[in-house]
Design an enzyme around this catalytic site. Structure first.
Site, mmCIF file in Angstrom:
data_model
loop_
_atom_site.group_PDB
_atom_site.id
_atom_site.type_symbol
_atom_site.label_atom_id
_atom_site.label_comp_id
_atom_site.label_asym_id
_atom_site.label_seq_id
_atom_site.Cartn_x
_atom_site.Cartn_y
_atom_site.Cartn_z
ATOM 1 N N GLN A 28 0.870 -1.183 0.000
ATOM 2 C CA GLN A 28 0.000 0.000 0.000
ATOM 3 C C GLN A 28 0.908 1.234 0.000
ATOM 4 O OE1 GLN A 28 -3.516 -1.038 2.989
ATOM 5 N NE2 GLN A 28 -1.573 -1.577 3.921
ATOM 6 N N ASP A 150 -9.394 -4.085 12.594
ATOM 7 C CA ASP A 150 -8.985 -2.685 12.459
ATOM 8 C C ASP A 150 -8.485 -2.473 11.032
ATOM 9 O OD1 ASP A 150 -8.189 -0.112 12.901
ATOM 10 O OD2 ASP A 150 -6.418 -0.618 14.098
#
Ligand code: AG3
Length: 269
Positions: A28, A150
């Site tokens: 990412q 999360d």
């Protein structure tokens, strides 16, 4: 000085930047900034994941609500959360083991180096890190008392954490689950998808918190499984004095939903 913008649907948030501390692109795109009024900030794939100013409003609600809704959580898994904020909160409890499963090693390494919101959690002997996709991990792991999800927004690597199969696997592997479920105001599709797909947890509820650095500040979470709020005040003794945001009154109040949101939830559950 520059501004960082995150655009939503025809609106957005502007945060004044003092300097960029780091940027890298692997699994990412990860950016870490020093901001003018929100202190340090983590951005993944262009989306604000946390600021030091308000991360407790998010991490404490994501973690302490499920942890104190379970009788005695000893084994906990965190899916995502490579910044270590959720791990830090889990370790405030008397747990035996906290496994953090994140697909992106960069997030963990850069956050430890440039952010430090884990405050040493990764060095705690109860903590274990697994670098892997969360859904793959669930296929072959032991049972946990609590699983905490999360994740980032469901675009790119974390979309596997939003589908029905993920929740089917999770239901087999824990008593209680909590997950962040996006903005119920401006990310309705994500929110609805999560509510629908989490149906393997037959008993589930939505709760909310205010997180100013997230889209429109109103943030939602889902708790599911065999949770109870019976002895919250007593259970709070386990972590009293260690929280900046969470307390049992805030816990109970977080489940009081306005009419429009109750309606949304009812349509999906
Ligand atoms: N992950 C959930 C926040 C997503 C924010 N989305 C956005 N800004 N579009 C937070 C990870 C922190 N541990």
């Amino acid at each position: 000085m520059d501004w960082f913008y995150e655009y939503y649907n025809g609106c957005g948030l502007a945060i004044k930047i003092k300097r960029k501390l780091y940027e890298t692109k692997g699994v990412q795109k990860v950016e870490i900034y020093e901001t003018e009024s929100f202190r340090k900030m983590l951005v993944i794939d262009g989306k604000i994941q946390l600021t030091e100013f308000d991360e407790a409003f998010y991490h404490e609600m994501l973690v302490h609500v499920p942890m104190l809704s379970h009788k005695n959580p000893k084994n906990v898994a965190i899916v995502g959360g490579g910044d270590g904020g959720a791990l830090r909160e889990v370790l405030k409890h008397d747990v035996r083991r906290a496994v953090l499963v994140d697909i992106d090693r960069n997030v963990i390494e850069l956050c430890r180096k440039f952010l430090g919101i884990d405050r040493g959690a990764f060095d705690d002997e109860r903590a274990e890190v697994v670098i892997m996709d969360g859904k793959e991990f669930l296929k072959d792991c032991e049972r946990f008392d609590v699983i905490i999800v999360d994740s980032t927004d469901p675009v790119g690597v974390s979309d596997t954490l939003f589908d029905r199969e993920f929740f089917e696997l999770a239901r087999e592997k824990c008593d209680v689950i909590s997950l962040q479920s996006q903005s119920p105001l401006i990310q309705k599709e994500y929110f609805r998808t999560l509510l629908f797909n989490s149906s393997p947890f037959e008993r589930r509820e939505v709760y909310i918190s205010c997180v100013p650095s997230y889209p429109l500040a109103l943030w939602s979470f889902i708790i599911g499984g065999d949770y109870d709020f019976e002895s919250l005040d007593k259970r709070f003794e386990r972590i009293k004095g260690k929280t900046a945001h969470y307390n049992p009154e805030v816990h109970r109040a977080a489940f009081a939903l306005p009419e429009w949101l109750k309606k949304e939830v009812k349509e999906c559950i």
